[in-house]
Design a protein around this motif. Structure first.
Motif, PDB file in Angstrom:
ATOM      1  N   MET A   1       0.848  -1.178   0.000  1.00  0.00           N
ATOM      2  CA  MET A   1       0.000   0.000   0.000  1.00  0.00           C
ATOM      3  C   MET A   1       0.896   1.244   0.000  1.00  0.00           C
ATOM      4  O   MET A   1       1.881   1.310   0.721  1.00  0.00           O
ATOM      5  N   SER A   2       0.550   2.236  -0.788  1.00  0.00           N
ATOM      6  CA  SER A   2       1.345   3.454  -0.855  1.00  0.00           C
ATOM      7  C   SER A   2       1.197   4.256   0.439  1.00  0.00           C
ATOM      8  O   SER A   2       0.223   4.091   1.185  1.00  0.00           O
ATOM      9  N   THR A   3       2.146   5.105   0.679  1.00  0.00           N
ATOM     10  CA  THR A   3       2.104   5.955   1.872  1.00  0.00           C
ATOM     11  C   THR A   3       0.838   6.799   1.893  1.00  0.00           C
ATOM     12  O   THR A   3       0.165   6.917   2.931  1.00  0.00           O
ATOM     13  N   LYS A   4       0.485   7.355   0.758  1.00  0.00           N
ATOM     14  CA  LYS A   4      -0.709   8.190   0.673  1.00  0.00           C
ATOM     15  C   LYS A   4      -1.959   7.394   1.065  1.00  0.00           C
ATOM     16  O   LYS A   4      -2.795   7.859   1.844  1.00  0.00           O
ATOM     17  N   LYS A   5      -2.068   6.185   0.548  1.00  0.00           N
ATOM     18  CA  LYS A   5      -3.224   5.337   0.870  1.00  0.00           C
ATOM     19  C   LYS A   5      -3.237   4.952   2.345  1.00  0.00           C
ATOM     20  O   LYS A   5      -4.294   4.882   2.966  1.00  0.00           O
ATOM     21  N   GLU A   6      -2.048   4.696   2.910  1.00  0.00           N
ATOM     22  CA  GLU A   6      -1.964   4.370   4.334  1.00  0.00           C
ATOM     23  C   GLU A   6      -2.435   5.536   5.189  1.00  0.00           C
ATOM     24  O   GLU A   6      -3.158   5.341   6.174  1.00  0.00           O
ATOM     25  N   VAL A   7      -2.045   6.758   4.826  1.00  0.00           N
ATOM     26  CA  VAL A   7      -2.451   7.948   5.584  1.00  0.00           C
ATOM     27  C   VAL A   7      -3.959   8.162   5.467  1.00  0.00           C
ATOM     28  O   VAL A   7      -4.638   8.445   6.464  1.00  0.00           O
TER      29      VAL A   7
ATOM     30  N   LEU B   1      -6.850  18.108  14.190  1.00  0.00           N
ATOM     31  CA  LEU B   1      -5.608  18.079  13.422  1.00  0.00           C
ATOM     32  C   LEU B   1      -4.460  17.600  14.308  1.00  0.00           C
ATOM     33  O   LEU B   1      -3.599  16.836  13.868  1.00  0.00           O
ATOM     34  N   ASP B   2      -4.465  18.009  15.575  1.00  0.00           N
ATOM     35  CA  ASP B   2      -3.434  17.538  16.507  1.00  0.00           C
ATOM     36  C   ASP B   2      -3.502  16.028  16.683  1.00  0.00           C
ATOM     37  O   ASP B   2      -2.459  15.362  16.761  1.00  0.00           O
ATOM     38  N   ASP B   3      -4.713  15.477  16.753  1.00  0.00           N
ATOM     39  CA  ASP B   3      -4.878  14.025  16.860  1.00  0.00           C
ATOM     40  C   ASP B   3      -4.281  13.322  15.648  1.00  0.00           C
ATOM     41  O   ASP B   3      -3.582  12.308  15.783  1.00  0.00           O
ATOM     42  N   ILE B   4      -4.553  13.843  14.487  1.00  0.00           N
ATOM     43  CA  ILE B   4      -4.041  13.253  13.247  1.00  0.00           C
ATOM     44  C   ILE B   4      -2.516  13.315  13.227  1.00  0.00           C
ATOM     45  O   ILE B   4      -1.844  12.330  12.910  1.00  0.00           O
ATOM     46  N   MET B   5      -1.978  14.463  13.591  1.00  0.00           N
ATOM     47  CA  MET B   5      -0.518  14.629  13.606  1.00  0.00           C
ATOM     48  C   MET B   5       0.130  13.667  14.611  1.00  0.00           C
ATOM     49  O   MET B   5       1.173  13.074  14.329  1.00  0.00           O
ATOM     50  N   ARG B   6      -0.510  13.490  15.772  1.00  0.00           N
ATOM     51  CA  ARG B   6       0.018  12.571  16.778  1.00  0.00           C
ATOM     52  C   ARG B   6       0.006  11.136  16.241  1.00  0.00           C
ATOM     53  O   ARG B   6       0.984  10.396  16.395  1.00  0.00           O
ATOM     54  N   GLU B   7      -1.070  10.740  15.598  1.00  0.00           N
ATOM     55  CA  GLU B   7      -1.161   9.392  15.022  1.00  0.00           C
ATOM     56  C   GLU B   7      -0.080   9.169  13.970  1.00  0.00           C
ATOM     57  O   GLU B   7       0.549   8.107  13.927  1.00  0.00           O
ATOM     58  N   LEU B   8       0.139  10.168  13.125  1.00  0.00           N
ATOM     59  CA  LEU B   8       1.175  10.051  12.095  1.00  0.00           C
ATOM     60  C   LEU B   8       2.562   9.965  12.723  1.00  0.00           C
ATOM     61  O   LEU B   8       3.408   9.179  12.284  1.00  0.00           O
ATOM     62  N   TYR B   9       2.787  10.769  13.759  1.00  0.00           N
ATOM     63  CA  TYR B   9       4.083  10.771  14.449  1.00  0.00           C
ATOM     64  C   TYR B   9       4.354   9.408  15.086  1.00  0.00           C
ATOM     65  O   TYR B   9       5.437   8.836  14.918  1.00  0.00           O
ATOM     66  N   VAL B  10       3.357   8.873  15.789  1.00  0.00           N
ATOM     67  CA  VAL B  10       3.514   7.571  16.441  1.00  0.00           C
ATOM     68  C   VAL B  10       3.772   6.491  15.396  1.00  0.00           C
ATOM     69  O   VAL B  10       4.665   5.658  15.549  1.00  0.00           O
ATOM     70  N   ARG B  11       3.013   6.523  14.320  1.00  0.00           N
ATOM     71  CA  ARG B  11       3.187   5.528  13.246  1.00  0.00           C
ATOM     72  C   ARG B  11       4.597   5.598  12.670  1.00  0.00           C
ATOM     73  O   ARG B  11       5.248   4.577  12.438  1.00  0.00           O
ATOM     74  N   LYS B  12       5.092   6.822  12.444  1.00  0.00           N
ATOM     75  CA  LYS B  12       6.434   7.010  11.898  1.00  0.00           C
ATOM     76  C   LYS B  12       7.491   6.433  12.847  1.00  0.00           C
ATOM     77  O   LYS B  12       8.421   5.752  12.416  1.00  0.00           O
TER      78      LYS B  12
ATOM     79  N   LEU C   1      -5.609   5.620   7.673  1.00  0.00           N
ATOM     80  CA  LEU C   1      -5.430   6.001   9.073  1.00  0.00           C
ATOM     81  C   LEU C   1      -6.441   7.073   9.465  1.00  0.00           C
ATOM     82  O   LEU C   1      -7.104   6.970  10.499  1.00  0.00           O
ATOM     83  N   ILE C   2      -6.598   8.085   8.626  1.00  0.00           N
ATOM     84  CA  ILE C   2      -7.531   9.178   8.911  1.00  0.00           C
ATOM     85  C   ILE C   2      -8.971   8.672   8.892  1.00  0.00           C
ATOM     86  O   ILE C   2      -9.770   9.021   9.772  1.00  0.00           O
ATOM     87  N   LYS C   3      -9.301   7.837   7.933  1.00  0.00           N
ATOM     88  CA  LYS C   3     -10.666   7.301   7.860  1.00  0.00           C
ATOM     89  C   LYS C   3     -11.022   6.474   9.089  1.00  0.00           C
ATOM     90  O   LYS C   3     -12.181   6.427   9.496  1.00  0.00           O
ATOM     91  N   ASP C   4     -10.032   5.808   9.668  1.00  0.00           N
ATOM     92  CA  ASP C   4     -10.270   4.958  10.835  1.00  0.00           C
ATOM     93  C   ASP C   4     -10.423   5.753  12.129  1.00  0.00           C
ATOM     94  O   ASP C   4     -10.833   5.191  13.146  1.00  0.00           O
ATOM     95  N   LEU C   5     -10.093   7.023  12.107  1.00  0.00           N
ATOM     96  CA  LEU C   5     -10.217   7.864  13.308  1.00  0.00           C
ATOM     97  C   LEU C   5     -11.664   8.338  13.474  1.00  0.00           C
ATOM     98  O   LEU C   5     -12.423   8.379  12.509  1.00  0.00           O
TER      99      LEU C   5
END
Length: 60
Positions: A1-7, A20-31, A10-14
């Motif tokens: 799966m491409s990075t774009k599709k993964e992101v 926006l802070d929640d999304i950024m935190r999820e991306l940071y943790v995933r990274k 991830l957002i759809k599952d929230l």
């Protein structure tokens, strides 16, 4: 799966009320998790026994 599709997934599952802070935190943790997995795969880690030994010295 491409990075774009993964992101997008991830957002759809929230929840709908996500911030926006929640999304950024999820991306940071995933990274960070992915980075850790890559380091483990490349055997770039400190063995548990060595960490215990160092912590023992610092705490005594």
């Amino acid at each position: 799966m491409s990075t774009k599709k993964e992101v997008i997934k991830l957002i759809k599952d929230l929840p709908e009320n996500v911030t926006l802070d929640d999304i950024m935190r999820e991306l940071y943790v995933r990274k960070k998790i992915e980075k850790g997995i890559k380091e483990l795969d490349a055997e770039k880690f400190v063995p548990h026994e060595v960490v215990k030994e160092k912590l023992g010295k610092w705490l005594n």
